[in-house]
Design an enzyme around this catalytic site. Structure first.
Site, mmCIF file in Angstrom:
data_model
loop_
_atom_site.group_PDB
_atom_site.id
_atom_site.type_symbol
_atom_site.label_atom_id
_atom_site.label_comp_id
_atom_site.label_asym_id
_atom_site.label_seq_id
_atom_site.Cartn_x
_atom_site.Cartn_y
_atom_site.Cartn_z
ATOM 1 N N LYS A 175 19.289 69.019 30.581
ATOM 2 C CA LYS A 175 17.998 68.424 30.899
ATOM 3 C C LYS A 175 17.472 67.498 29.784
ATOM 4 C CE LYS A 175 17.098 71.592 34.631
ATOM 5 N NZ LYS A 175 17.789 72.870 34.664
ATOM 6 N N ASP B 76 20.741 80.637 27.226
ATOM 7 C CA ASP B 76 20.781 79.425 28.049
ATOM 8 C C ASP B 76 19.448 78.692 27.881
ATOM 9 O OD1 ASP B 76 20.815 77.471 29.972
ATOM 10 O OD2 ASP B 76 21.368 78.789 31.637
ATOM 11 N N TYR C 22 18.752 81.624 36.493
ATOM 12 C CA TYR C 22 19.699 80.674 37.083
ATOM 13 C C TYR C 22 20.427 79.968 35.963
ATOM 14 C CZ TYR C 22 21.450 76.591 39.653
ATOM 15 O OH TYR C 22 22.240 75.607 40.202
HETATM 16 C C1 LIG Z 1 19.053 73.449 35.331
HETATM 17 C C2 LIG Z 1 19.652 74.658 34.714
HETATM 18 C C3 LIG Z 1 21.043 74.880 34.679
HETATM 19 C C4 LIG Z 1 22.018 74.022 35.420
HETATM 20 O O1 LIG Z 1 22.033 72.709 34.987
HETATM 21 P P1 LIG Z 1 22.631 71.580 35.959
HETATM 22 O O2 LIG Z 1 22.626 70.356 35.110
HETATM 23 O O3 LIG Z 1 21.711 71.509 37.132
HETATM 24 O O4 LIG Z 1 24.004 72.015 36.356
HETATM 25 C C5 LIG Z 1 21.515 75.955 33.952
HETATM 26 N N1 LIG Z 1 20.673 76.791 33.321
HETATM 27 C C6 LIG Z 1 19.345 76.621 33.358
HETATM 28 C C7 LIG Z 1 18.472 77.580 32.624
HETATM 29 C C8 LIG Z 1 18.788 75.572 34.070
HETATM 30 O O5 LIG Z 1 17.453 75.443 34.138
#
Ligand SMILES: *Cc1c(COP(=O)(O)O)cnc(C)c1O
Length: 438
Positions: free
Chosen positions: A272, A240, A145
């Site tokens: 995060k 990511d 994701y």
């Molecule tokens: C949480 C997450 C996102 C998206 O971040 P948001 O701040 O919720 O838009 C993208 N990539 C990874 C791996 C994530 O865990």
């Protein structure tokens, strides 16, 4: 059970009247486990207190963001001081520079650009990769994701290396027509995709260690293989680390593979933890690639609240406090809880696999090692739902889905850990009972 309506139930009803599903991000609605989400009134250290006054050990930690736990006094003081100077100016500020310097010090990126969410970070990184390479095709992996970016909300197409279908209504087929979705950890599929489409592939984007299908580690050398393959074909490798960054280890997942294996991603995304509980995220990477970004280069990207001084101050305070001792504590807590969860489920006879990537971990309610999304999807979600509610009833708030990582913080002290350990046997028994009921 009483008939009395709780304040969480009353708030959920009001919320549903004015917000789709009553929540501002779908997983919060408890759809995967049933029941009413707890409306949280406050957090302190490892603990959440809901609007009915119930207390829970928090194993969500704002989906990983709260590395130091709730309301850390030094982070709070830094935020309060920043707020007292005003909240946003729409000009460059010093905290942005300091946070950028800290990220450049702690990661293999040369330059970094701030945004407000992980979704924006991955969306912008992909735009930059396409702008830099002059190519259009994006490769991603099933079960990874990357936020709700149109081109990344893609489900695997029908055959080997075929282009993807939209994963949700509202995404035009044209938005995913340039996305290839491959099974995770599968080098042959990556090789096949590059053999067929190599000269059109702008980038491969992957979670550095997937945490959004539960925690799945890359097989040894898999990320290195992706980096090498991209380089060989003139594509960019986007790692990511929105979830794993400053979380899986001090140096993120890259600290667990790239640093010792000697490769670097071309671009990385963060979020995060680096926001310290406020909305801040970033993408960064090679200086020559980042030079293509406006205003230095032609690829446009912008944001009214990007690099917000309060958010970057919270992130900077968090990263400065994220010492080796913090990671040692998180590591120990994670190991204690995952070992105890495994033991409780084994003793109750519930099939499960505990997987981890650095300090991140999750429990799969299935009986074989999970290397990709197909395996993750074989979980017994009813057993997880029973387990989840039994934990919640005993004051432990897990992520409300079988497909999520469990998160701890350096504020998880021995008392909080013991509360989790005490709840596990009964929760494992509740999971076992769903199986016997068939
Ligand atoms: C949480 C997450 C996102 C998206 O971040 P948001 O701040 O919720 O838009 C993208 N990539 C990874 C791996 C994530 O865990």
């Amino acid at each position: 059970m009483t008939d009395r309506t709780t304040r969480s139930e009353a708030l959920f009803e009001r919320a549903r009247a004015v917000t789709p599903g009553g929540v501002n991000s779908p997983v919060r609605a408890f759809n995967a486990v049933g029941g009413t989400p707890r409306f949280i009134a406050s957090g302190q250290g490892a603990w959440l207190t809901d609007v009915d006054g119930n207390r829970y050990v928090d194993l969500v930690c704002s989906w990983g963001a709260l590395l130091l736990g709730h309301a850390h006094p030094e982070v709070q003081a830094a935020i309060a001081a920043a707020v007292s100077r005003g909240t946003s100016y729409g000009t460059p500020t010093e905290p942005e520079v300091e946070l950028a310097e800290e990220i450049v010090r702690r990661t293999p990126v040369d330059k970094v650009r701030f945004v407000s969410s992980g979704t924006e970070a991955t969306m912008s990184a992909i735009r930059l990769a396409r702008g830099f390479t002059g190519r259009d095709v994006v490769v991603k992996f099933a079960g990874c994701y990357h936020g709700h970016v149109d081109s990344l909300l893609a489900a695997a197409g029908s055959g080997l290396a075929t282009f993807a279908l939209p994963g949700t209504p509202g995404v035009p087929a044209s938005s995913t027509a340039l996305t290839l979705v491959l099974p995770y950890n599968d080098r042959e599929e990556v090789a096949a995709a590059f053999a067929e489409h190599g000269d059109r592939i702008a980038c491969v984007i992957t979670e550095a260690a997937p945490g959004n299908m539960g925690v799945v580690s890359p097989l040894p050398g898999f990320n290195a293989y992706l980096a090498e393959t991209c380089t060989a074909h003139g594509a960019l490798f986007i790692s990511d680390e929105v979830m794993t960054g400053f979380r899986a280890s001090r140096l993120g997942q890259w600290g667990l593979d790239g640093a010792s294996e000697g490769w670097k991603p071309d671009l990385m995304t963060f979020g995060k933890v680096m926001g310290g509980g406020l909305p801040a995220a970033a993408f960064g990477g090679r200086a020559d690639v980042m030079a293509h970004l406006a205003p230095e280069g032609p690829v446009y990207q912008a944001g009214t609240l990007s690099g917000n001084p309060v958010a970057t101050t919270a992130g900077l305070a968090t990263l400065k406090l994220a010492t080796d001792e913090v990671y040692d504590r998180i590591s120990l807590v994670a190991e204690t809880i995952r070992t105890a969860a495994g033991k409780a489920l084994t003793e109750a006879g519930v099939p499960h696999v505990v997987q981890s990537a650095g300090t991140m971990f999750s429990v799969f309610f299935t009986d074989e090692q999970v290397l990709d999304f197909a395996a993750a999807s074989s979980q017994d979600t009813a057993a997880f739902a029973a387990f989840f509610h039994a934990m919640l009833d005993r004051g432990v708030h897990l992520p409300p889905s079988a497909y999520e990582a469990w998160f701890v913080s350096s504020a998880h002290d021995d008392r909080a850990v013991q509360a989790v350990l005490d709840a596990l046997p009964a929760a494992a028994a509740a999971a076992a009972a769903t199986r016997k009921a068939g």
